[in-house]
Design a protein around this motif. Structure first.
Motif, PDB file in Angstrom:
ATOM      1  N   LYS A  50       0.834  -1.224  -0.044  1.00 56.69           N
ATOM      2  CA  LYS A  50       0.173  -0.045   0.147  1.00 56.69           C
ATOM      3  C   LYS A  50       0.862   1.280  -0.079  1.00 56.69           C
ATOM      4  O   LYS A  50       0.315   2.353  -0.326  1.00 56.69           O
ATOM      5  N   HIS A  51       2.120   0.912   0.284  1.00 51.09           N
ATOM      6  CA  HIS A  51       2.898   2.547   0.380  1.00 51.09           C
ATOM      7  C   HIS A  51       2.973   3.230  -0.752  1.00 51.09           C
ATOM      8  O   HIS A  51       3.033   4.501  -0.709  1.00 51.09           O
ATOM      9  N   SER A  52       3.013   2.827  -1.984  1.00 50.01           N
ATOM     10  CA  SER A  52       2.804   3.664  -3.094  1.00 50.01           C
ATOM     11  C   SER A  52       1.401   3.761  -4.009  1.00 50.01           C
ATOM     12  O   SER A  52       1.173   4.135  -4.856  1.00 50.01           O
ATOM     13  N   TYR A  53       0.556   3.231  -3.086  1.00 49.09           N
ATOM     14  CA  TYR A  53      -0.809   3.374  -3.514  1.00 49.09           C
ATOM     15  C   TYR A  53      -1.477   4.825  -3.512  1.00 49.09           C
ATOM     16  O   TYR A  53      -1.484   5.581  -2.468  1.00 49.09           O
ATOM     17  N   ALA A  54      -2.154   5.146  -4.269  1.00 45.93           N
ATOM     18  CA  ALA A  54      -3.153   6.468  -4.430  1.00 45.93           C
ATOM     19  C   ALA A  54      -4.354   5.804  -4.725  1.00 45.93           C
ATOM     20  O   ALA A  54      -4.750   5.300  -5.656  1.00 45.93           O
ATOM     21  N   TYR A  55      -5.310   6.454  -4.123  1.00 50.56           N
ATOM     22  CA  TYR A  55      -6.891   6.215  -4.190  1.00 50.56           C
ATOM     23  C   TYR A  55      -7.481   6.633  -5.557  1.00 50.56           C
ATOM     24  O   TYR A  55      -8.545   6.242  -5.942  1.00 50.56           O
ATOM     25  N   ALA A  56      -6.645   7.605  -6.128  1.00 52.15           N
ATOM     26  CA  ALA A  56      -7.431   8.090  -7.489  1.00 52.15           C
ATOM     27  C   ALA A  56      -6.152   8.667  -8.382  1.00 52.15           C
ATOM     28  O   ALA A  56      -5.308   9.161  -7.714  1.00 52.15           O
ATOM     29  N   ALA A  57      -6.339   8.550  -9.431  1.00 57.00           N
ATOM     30  CA  ALA A  57      -5.533   9.473 -10.301  1.00 57.00           C
ATOM     31  C   ALA A  57      -4.939  10.790 -10.010  1.00 57.00           C
ATOM     32  O   ALA A  57      -6.032  11.600  -9.575  1.00 57.00           O
ATOM     33  N   TRP A  60      -2.100  11.811  -3.960  1.00 56.43           N
ATOM     34  CA  TRP A  60      -0.849  11.562  -3.496  1.00 56.43           C
ATOM     35  C   TRP A  60      -0.740   9.805  -2.948  1.00 56.43           C
ATOM     36  O   TRP A  60      -1.742   9.492  -2.483  1.00 56.43           O
ATOM     37  N   THR A  61       0.254   9.423  -3.085  1.00 58.59           N
ATOM     38  CA  THR A  61       0.483   8.037  -2.378  1.00 58.59           C
ATOM     39  C   THR A  61       0.750   8.407  -0.824  1.00 58.59           C
ATOM     40  O   THR A  61       0.821   9.153  -0.513  1.00 58.59           O
ATOM     41  N   ILE A  62       0.485   7.105  -0.097  1.00 59.68           N
ATOM     42  CA  ILE A  62       0.653   7.013   1.232  1.00 59.68           C
ATOM     43  C   ILE A  62       2.099   7.651   1.609  1.00 59.68           C
ATOM     44  O   ILE A  62       2.082   8.406   2.498  1.00 59.68           O
ATOM     45  N   LYS A  63       3.276   7.261   0.686  1.00 66.61           N
ATOM     46  CA  LYS A  63       4.466   7.785   1.272  1.00 66.61           C
ATOM     47  C   LYS A  63       4.467   9.240   0.946  1.00 66.61           C
ATOM     48  O   LYS A  63       5.084  10.194   1.568  1.00 66.61           O
ATOM     49  N   ASP A  64       3.863   9.745  -0.226  1.00 70.84           N
ATOM     50  CA  ASP A  64       3.759  11.441  -0.498  1.00 70.84           C
ATOM     51  C   ASP A  64       3.067  11.863   0.715  1.00 70.84           C
ATOM     52  O   ASP A  64       3.542  13.160   1.244  1.00 70.84           O
ATOM     53  N   ALA A 105       9.176  11.247  -2.678  1.00 78.12           N
ATOM     54  CA  ALA A 105       8.923  10.160  -1.822  1.00 78.12           C
ATOM     55  C   ALA A 105       8.809   8.782  -2.187  1.00 78.12           C
ATOM     56  O   ALA A 105       9.263   7.807  -1.393  1.00 78.12           O
ATOM     57  N   GLU A 106       8.696   8.586  -3.498  1.00 80.13           N
ATOM     58  CA  GLU A 106       8.571   7.164  -4.086  1.00 80.13           C
ATOM     59  C   GLU A 106      10.024   6.595  -4.131  1.00 80.13           C
ATOM     60  O   GLU A 106       9.984   5.257  -4.358  1.00 80.13           O
ATOM     61  N   THR A 107      11.204   7.272  -3.966  1.00 83.25           N
ATOM     62  CA  THR A 107      12.381   6.701  -4.137  1.00 83.25           C
ATOM     63  C   THR A 107      12.943   6.331  -2.864  1.00 83.25           C
ATOM     64  O   THR A 107      13.804   5.704  -2.529  1.00 83.25           O
ATOM     65  N   ARG A 108      11.891   6.370  -1.562  1.00 81.81           N
ATOM     66  CA  ARG A 108      12.431   6.155  -0.306  1.00 81.81           C
ATOM     67  C   ARG A 108      11.596   5.043   0.248  1.00 81.81           C
ATOM     68  O   ARG A 108      10.357   4.768  -0.410  1.00 81.81           O
ATOM     69  N   THR A 109      11.973   4.344   1.308  1.00 83.84           N
ATOM     70  CA  THR A 109      11.064   3.479   1.939  1.00 83.84           C
ATOM     71  C   THR A 109      10.120   4.115   2.966  1.00 83.84           C
ATOM     72  O   THR A 109      10.629   5.123   3.552  1.00 83.84           O
ATOM     73  N   ILE A 110       9.341   3.398   3.481  1.00 84.06           N
ATOM     74  CA  ILE A 110       8.500   4.003   4.625  1.00 84.06           C
ATOM     75  C   ILE A 110       9.269   4.227   5.898  1.00 84.06           C
ATOM     76  O   ILE A 110       9.237   5.083   6.514  1.00 84.06           O
ATOM     77  N   GLU A 111      10.144   2.968   5.939  1.00 82.21           N
ATOM     78  CA  GLU A 111      11.029   3.006   7.160  1.00 82.21           C
ATOM     79  C   GLU A 111      11.937   4.521   7.093  1.00 82.21           C
ATOM     80  O   GLU A 111      12.147   4.950   8.218  1.00 82.21           O
TER      81      GLU A 111
END
Length: 172
Positions: A50-57, A60-64, A105-111
């Motif tokens: 789910k980290h890179s998931y966005a609910y619509a086009a 933002w993703t969760i990491k964003d 943010a997408e280039t990073r880990t959630i950690e």
């Protein structure tokens, strides 16, 4: 801190939503400390898929969202510092979408993001721990609106709670 003790001249009405979600009845520093654990745990427990998931086009993703929380906290702490030091020069707003676009943010880990969040939060706690009760009442201007130092601390807490609610409702 009782929200009903906050004067309407301490913030723009737009920020009332965040103030209402600040849950800092024990005080700003205690609220920042308690919420730090909640936020770090919340993001750490989100499944990796789910980290890179966005609910619509275009959303933002969760990491964003987590990076947005981090960036916004830095900005609110900076504003609080300037107001606390009685810098009377009005502060302009910031373009949150540009921060997200160029935050990568997408280039990073959630950690990695959670660790940065914790580091920024510790700095914010340290800053607010050293404000006197008089300093917390100082008022300055940012984004064309008044802000007291204490309101900026409370908004920081409420802002992240707001985004956690959105993630729970739309992402998970």
């Amino acid at each position: 801190m009782r929200l009903n003790s906050i004067g309407k001249k301490e913030y723009h009405p737009y920020y009332k939503t965040y103030l209402d979600k600040s849950n800092a009845e024990g005080g700003i520093v205690e609220g920042l400390s308690q919420n730090s654990e909640i936020v770090a745990s919340f993001f750490s427990d989100i499944p990796k898929e789910k980290h890179s998931y966005a609910y619509a086009a275009g959303k933002w993703t969760i990491k964003d969202v987590l990076l947005h929380i981090i960036d916004t906290e830095r900005i609110f702490a900076y504003r609080a510092l300037r107001i606390a030091r009685r810098d009377k020069i009005p502060m302009v707003g910031f373009e949150q979408d540009s921060y997200v676009e160029h935050g990568f943010a997408e280039t990073r880990t959630i950690e990695n993001l959670v660790n940065e969040y914790k580091t920024v939060r510790q700095a914010t706690i340290s800053l607010f721990s050293n404000f006197s009760s008089e300093t917390l009442l100082e008022i300055g201007e940012a984004s064309g609106a008044p802000f007291s130092v204490r309101v900026l601390g409370l908004i920081t807490i409420g802002h992240e709670n707001h985004h956690i609610e959105i993630i729970r409702d739309r992402y998970l």
